[in-house]
Design an enzyme around this catalytic site. Structure first.
Site, PDB file in Angstrom:
ATOM      1  N   ASN A  16      51.213  31.102  57.932  1.00  0.00           N
ATOM      2  CA  ASN A  16      51.742  31.738  59.147  1.00  0.00           C
ATOM      3  C   ASN A  16      51.194  33.153  59.306  1.00  0.00           C
ATOM      4  O   ASN A  16      50.932  33.597  60.434  1.00  0.00           O
ATOM      5  CB  ASN A  16      53.275  31.735  59.134  1.00  0.00           C
ATOM      6  N   HIS A 112      61.247  29.457  61.128  1.00  0.00           N
ATOM      7  CA  HIS A 112      61.948  28.465  60.308  1.00  0.00           C
ATOM      8  C   HIS A 112      61.440  27.069  60.694  1.00  0.00           C
ATOM      9  O   HIS A 112      61.331  26.754  61.883  1.00  0.00           O
ATOM     10  CB  HIS A 112      63.463  28.567  60.530  1.00  0.00           C
ATOM     11  N   ASP A 153      69.397  32.376  59.277  1.00  0.00           N
ATOM     12  CA  ASP A 153      68.898  31.522  60.370  1.00  0.00           C
ATOM     13  C   ASP A 153      69.843  31.509  61.580  1.00  0.00           C
ATOM     14  O   ASP A 153      69.804  30.576  62.390  1.00  0.00           O
ATOM     15  CB  ASP A 153      68.646  30.082  59.884  1.00  0.00           C
ATOM     16  N   GLU A 180      51.143  22.927  62.047  1.00  0.00           N
ATOM     17  CA  GLU A 180      50.009  22.867  62.991  1.00  0.00           C
ATOM     18  C   GLU A 180      50.463  22.806  64.445  1.00  0.00           C
ATOM     19  O   GLU A 180      49.894  23.458  65.312  1.00  0.00           O
ATOM     20  CB  GLU A 180      49.145  21.629  62.689  1.00  0.00           C
ATOM     21  N   ALA A 182      53.598  23.415  65.686  1.00  0.00           N
ATOM     22  CA  ALA A 182      54.682  24.295  66.144  1.00  0.00           C
ATOM     23  C   ALA A 182      54.579  25.716  65.584  1.00  0.00           C
ATOM     24  O   ALA A 182      54.340  26.662  66.328  1.00  0.00           O
ATOM     25  CB  ALA A 182      56.034  23.675  65.803  1.00  0.00           C
TER      26      ALA A 182
HETATM   27  C1  GAR Z   1      56.690  27.735  56.486  1.00  0.00           C
HETATM   28  O1  GAR Z   1      56.845  26.383  56.791  1.00  0.00           O
HETATM   29  C2  GAR Z   1      57.899  28.526  56.966  1.00  0.00           C
HETATM   30  O2  GAR Z   1      58.400  28.082  58.186  1.00  0.00           O
HETATM   31  C3  GAR Z   1      58.869  28.274  55.851  1.00  0.00           C
HETATM   32  O3  GAR Z   1      58.097  28.310  54.674  1.00  0.00           O
HETATM   33  C4  GAR Z   1      56.750  27.948  54.968  1.00  0.00           C
HETATM   34  C5  GAR Z   1      55.846  29.069  54.519  1.00  0.00           C
HETATM   35  O4  GAR Z   1      54.499  28.719  54.650  1.00  0.00           O
HETATM   36  N1  GAR Z   1      59.937  29.224  55.872  1.00  0.00           N
HETATM   37  C6  GAR Z   1      61.187  28.934  55.547  1.00  0.00           C
HETATM   38  O5  GAR Z   1      61.546  27.850  55.163  1.00  0.00           O
HETATM   39  C7  GAR Z   1      62.166  30.093  55.693  1.00  0.00           C
HETATM   40  N2  GAR Z   1      63.521  29.621  55.672  1.00  0.00           N
HETATM   41  P1  GAR Z   1      53.339  29.832  54.708  1.00  0.00           P
HETATM   42  O6  GAR Z   1      53.515  30.753  53.503  1.00  0.00           O
HETATM   43  O7  GAR Z   1      52.079  29.009  54.593  1.00  0.00           O
HETATM   44  O8  GAR Z   1      53.437  30.551  56.009  1.00  0.00           O
END
Ligand code: GAR
Length: 202
Positions: A16, A112, A153, A180, A182
């Site tokens: 992200n 989230h 949240d 990818e 969303a």
């Molecule tokens: C993502 O899917 C994010 O939405 C989730 O962790 C992942 C991190 O991936 N966050 C949560 O669950 C927060 N409650 P990334 O490090 O590759 O961005």
């Protein structure tokens, strides 16, 4: 103000964060600029992504701070030093206390990986969210970007995007599709929207 100064808080892979860096490079994120990446995990690959993009990085470990309060104070200090206007939690796997969140009303965003209020709150993070969605048998899931307040949240929703669950999905496959289709779309869009309102002083 020309651009909102953004800090991104991370714990892991940082896809992200990468989506935000890419949006900045392509001009989709133009009202704000990522000035700092803070990780609560020294091994977070997100740190490598930040360094490659030439963004300042800091590591703040809860363990070495000794308490939640000291951990949050250290992060606050860094945010002040870097004159940060907007804080983005992008896969940041640590819940921030009310003491922290109340210091930045409508200035902290979180992404989230579900359609809040489904599969969210304390204990719902990362792959676990997708495991629970599959176990429940939902046919549609997605992602949410929301403001962060004292309820995990529970803050005001900015954007949501739905994603279909497909026959035979594993948590990993579903996680990738939700990212990818969303997360990587609505997070940069929400950061641009809030940055714009900060720049305009609204
Ligand atoms: C993502 O899917 C994010 O939405 C989730 O962790 C992942 C991190 O991936 N966050 C949560 O669950 C927060 N409650 P990334 O490090 O590759 O961005």
């Amino acid at each position: 103000m020309e651009k909102a100064r953004i800090a991104v808080l991370v714990s892991g892979g940082g896809t992200n964060l990468q989506a935000l860096i890419d949006a900045q490079n392509s001009g989709r994120l133009c009202s704000g600029e990522i000035k700092l990446v803070i990780a609560n995990n020294a091994d977070a690959y997100a740190l490598t992504r930040a360094k490659t993009a030439g963004i300042a990085t800091e590591i703040v470990l809860k363990k070495s701070c000794g308490s939640q309060e000291a951990f949050e104070e250290k992060i606050k200090k860094l945010l002040t030093t870097h004159r940060i206007d907007l804080i983005v939690l992008a896969g940041f796997m640590s819940i921030l206390s009310e003491n922290f969140t109340s210091a930045y009303p409508k200035r902290i965003l979180n992404v989230h990986p579900s359609l809040i209020p489904a599969f969210c709150g304390a204990g719902f993070y990362g792959l676990r969210v997708h495991q629970e969605a599959l176990a429940y048998g939902v046919k549609v899931t997605g992602a949410t970007v929301h403001f962060v307040n004292e309820i995990p949240d529970g803050g005001e929703i900015i954007f949501q995007k739905a994603v279909e669950v497909q026959e035979g999905d594993t948590p990993e496959v579903l996680q990738k599709r939700v990212m990818e289709q969303a997360e990587w779309i609505i997070l940069p869009a929400a950061v641009e929207k809030v940055s714009q309102s900060i720049v305009k002083g609204s």
